[in-house]
Design an enzyme around this catalytic site. Structure first.
Site, PDB file in Angstrom:
ATOM      1  CG  HIS A 109      -1.658  -1.221   1.469  1.00  0.00           C
ATOM      2  ND1 HIS A 109      -2.597  -1.678   0.579  1.00  0.00           N
ATOM      3  CD2 HIS A 109      -1.607  -2.127   2.472  1.00  0.00           C
ATOM      4  CE1 HIS A 109      -3.105  -2.814   1.033  1.00  0.00           C
ATOM      5  NE2 HIS A 109      -2.520  -3.115   2.170  1.00  0.00           N
ATOM      6  CG  HIS A 134       2.836   5.446   6.036  1.00  0.00           C
ATOM      7  ND1 HIS A 134       2.546   5.326   7.376  1.00  0.00           N
ATOM      8  CD2 HIS A 134       1.784   6.105   5.504  1.00  0.00           C
ATOM      9  CE1 HIS A 134       1.380   5.870   7.637  1.00  0.00           C
ATOM     10  NE2 HIS A 134       0.889   6.363   6.505  1.00  0.00           N
ATOM     11  CG  HIS A 136      -0.504   8.572   2.153  1.00  0.00           C
ATOM     12  ND1 HIS A 136      -1.335   7.473   2.118  1.00  0.00           N
ATOM     13  CD2 HIS A 136      -0.130   8.726   3.445  1.00  0.00           C
ATOM     14  CE1 HIS A 136      -1.465   6.986   3.348  1.00  0.00           C
ATOM     15  NE2 HIS A 136      -0.744   7.737   4.168  1.00  0.00           N
ATOM     16  CD  GLU A 147      -3.851   9.563   3.156  1.00  0.00           C
ATOM     17  OE1 GLU A 147      -3.595   9.454   4.361  1.00  0.00           O
ATOM     18  OE2 GLU A 147      -4.492   8.713   2.501  1.00  0.00           O
ATOM     19  CG  HIS A 160       0.631  10.184   7.244  1.00  0.00           C
ATOM     20  ND1 HIS A 160      -0.415   9.518   6.651  1.00  0.00           N
ATOM     21  CD2 HIS A 160       0.386  11.516   7.084  1.00  0.00           C
ATOM     22  CE1 HIS A 160      -1.259  10.420   6.151  1.00  0.00           C
ATOM     23  NE2 HIS A 160      -0.793  11.624   6.391  1.00  0.00           N
ATOM     24  CB  THR A 241      -5.737   7.938   5.992  1.00  0.00           C
ATOM     25  OG1 THR A 241      -4.403   7.466   5.775  1.00  0.00           O
ATOM     26  CG2 THR A 241      -5.705   9.236   6.792  1.00  0.00           C
ATOM     27  CB  THR A 242      -4.791   2.597   5.658  1.00  0.00           C
ATOM     28  OG1 THR A 242      -4.138   2.553   6.927  1.00  0.00           O
ATOM     29  CG2 THR A 242      -3.985   3.443   4.690  1.00  0.00           C
TER      30      THR A 242
END
Ligand code: ZN
Length: 361
Positions: A109, A134, A136, A147, A160, A241-242
């Site tokens: 992801h 991680h 995005h 995000e 994040h 958010t996941t």
């Protein structure tokens, strides 16, 4: 660029510890590979595989994803409220020795780096210890991959750094579903100058191209990944958010972005795959950001500047309008007065000298 491998003799113990950090920092459920962003669903041959699901399908399997206080959100004027009690963020233990090693992993992801619980964030209501970081991002056709958005505007990417409440909970797993369990620092990323600190991560992307691949990164000062100003941020209570989208996150999203070069962004957008090395239908890891969620509550901000600027701008506009109106009224009054004066004058027709003489004769 080749991966920087650890020296086995010197760092065996550290690596063992790091493996446990990696386990602690997993935020996905037992079968975390059963969800995906829309891109992955579209790319999958649906007849051949039951397939991961796009984010609209998340609530079916993960009910919290369809629940309250979901993240990310848009920061717009209507929901922002200045809070003078918000202190500058302080980090502790972020300067990690180069003798230590981080594990970088492609989890299908995102690209995730496990962090040491000896790293902390201060000035929150509890002590929060780091678990992982991680990213995005979007795709190479657009600069929209963050995000969180500000006034409806996306940034190019978002970092994040996830922490768990180590005052109250033993580890990331036990904290993740608690309302006071997690604290995440959000760093908005924009295109600008080459960023040597982010390169310490991006250097290794080629070594984790496919899902479940891992590599090691020498320790460095993680604070370099944060913006310079740690006193200006948005603060609200939201969620992961996941999936499983637990509403357990105290969010701190810094107001000022950090900059990476266009080439660095492209490396992030193009290097990775959601799928494993031997997958017959490889899927690019792009657009791995969740859409902004509806948010009814207030977001607190630690800075006033934007509001002061808005007030100054609004005041200036009002002043200009008043000036223009005053000028217009003065001109109108002057013209009206002149017209009245003009009406009071009796014009005598011009008479030639001869006519004058004749008439007087
Ligand atoms: Zn994230």
């Amino acid at each position: 660029m080749p991966a920087q491998r650890s020296s086995p003799a010197a760092t065996a113990a550290v690596v063992l510890t790091l493996f446990s950090w990696a386990r602690l920092s997993e935020q996905a459920p037992a079968n975390g590979s059963t969800w995906s962003y829309l891109e992955c669903k579209v790319s999958l041959p649906s007849l051949a595989f039951p397939g991961p699901e796009g984010e609209k399908m998340w609530p079916k399997r993960y009910p919290f994803c369809g629940g309250q206080f979901q993240s990310p959100i848009d920061f717009h004027e209507d929901i922002l409220q200045y809070d003078s009690s918000l202190l500058p963020i302080e980090v502790e233990g972020y300067n990690v020795s180069s003798l230590e090693q981080f594990i970088l992993i492609n989890n299908g992801h995102s690209v995730k780096m496990s962090l040491s619980p000896t790293m902390h964030v201060r000035n929150l209501r509890n002590k929060f210890s780091a678990a992982q970081l991680h990213l995005h991002w979007g795709n190479q056709n657009k600069l929209e991959g963050s995000e969180h958005t500000v006034g409806g505007k996306h940034f190019a990417a978002e970092l994040h750094i996830v922490h768990y409440n180590s005052d109250l909970y033993l580890d990331m797993d036990s904290a993740a579903d608690k309302s006071d369990g997690l604290a995440v620092l959000g760093i908005l990323i924009q295109v600008g100058r080459f960023n040597p600190s982010y390169e310490k991560l991006f250097n290794h992307l080629q070594n984790v191209k496919y899902k479940d691949q891992e590599t090691y990164i020498s320790g460095f000062n993680i604070q370099e990944l944060l913006p310079d100003r740690l006193d200006e941020y948005y603060r609200y209570e939201g969620s992961l958010t996941t999936p499983p989208c637990y509403p357990s996150v105290l969010w701190t999203v810094f107001r000022n972005p950090v900059y990476i070069s266009r080439e660095q962004l492209m490396a992030l957008q193009t290097a990775l795959y959601c799928t494993q090395l031997d997958d017959p239908a490889p899927i690019e890891m792009v657009d791995n950001f969740r859409k902004v969620q509806e948010f009814e509550r207030m977001v607190f901000v630690s800075f006033q500047q934007g509001f002061v600027e808005s007030i100054v701008l609004a005041s200036s506009l009002v002043a200009v309008v008043v000036l223009v109106l005053t000028f217009w009224l003065i001109r109108r009054t002057t013209r009206s007065r002149r017209t009245k004066e003009d009406k009071g004058i009796i014009y005598k027709p011009a008479i030639s000298k001869e006519e004058e003489n004749t008439s007087t004769a």
